[in-house]
Design a protein around this motif. Structure first.
Motif: not given
Length: 117
Positions: A17-23, A33-40
């Motif tokens: 629901p917040l966006g696309a998670v990529t690894m 990354y969540l929509d291109g922003v590093i978060f974890a």
């Protein structure tokens, strides 16, 4: 460090629901990354959320320890990531709440690195 693919799938599902998670896999673990922003980062079967001086008190209040890396020469260093609270592993709302806090830290960090015009 290694990557738990099942945990990655859970993070993608919970945060949809917040966006696309990529690894991006690196050094045996992975950066998320969540929509291109590093978060974890993922390390084995654990998720570590991005933190910064603005969010540290919230992480401290939950007892979330800092990520520590030990180098081959025995030196240890901490990074601006915090161990996820246990509820993120089975509660999508908790995952969304803590990930949003981590994304905010990621955005602040990215803004600090951008050159000023």
């Amino acid at each position: 460090m290694s990557v738990d693919e099942g945990l990655y799938a859970w993070v993608q599902e919970a945060l949809e629901p917040l966006g696309a998670v990529t690894m991006r896999k690196m050094m045996g673990g992975a950066t998320l990354y969540l929509d291109g922003v590093i978060f974890a980062i993922l390390d084995d079967a654990e998720i570590w959320f991005k933190s910064d001086s603005e969010s540290d008190s919230l992480w401290d209040g939950q007892g979330c320890e800092r990520f520590t890396v030990t180098f081959k020469d025995g030196r240890a260093d901490t990074m601006n990531y915090r161990r996820a609270p246990l509820d993120v592993y089975d509660d999508a709302e908790a995952m969304q709440r803590w990930a949003a806090l981590a994304v905010e830290a990621g955005l602040r960090g990215a803004a600090k690195r951008k050159p000023k015009a």
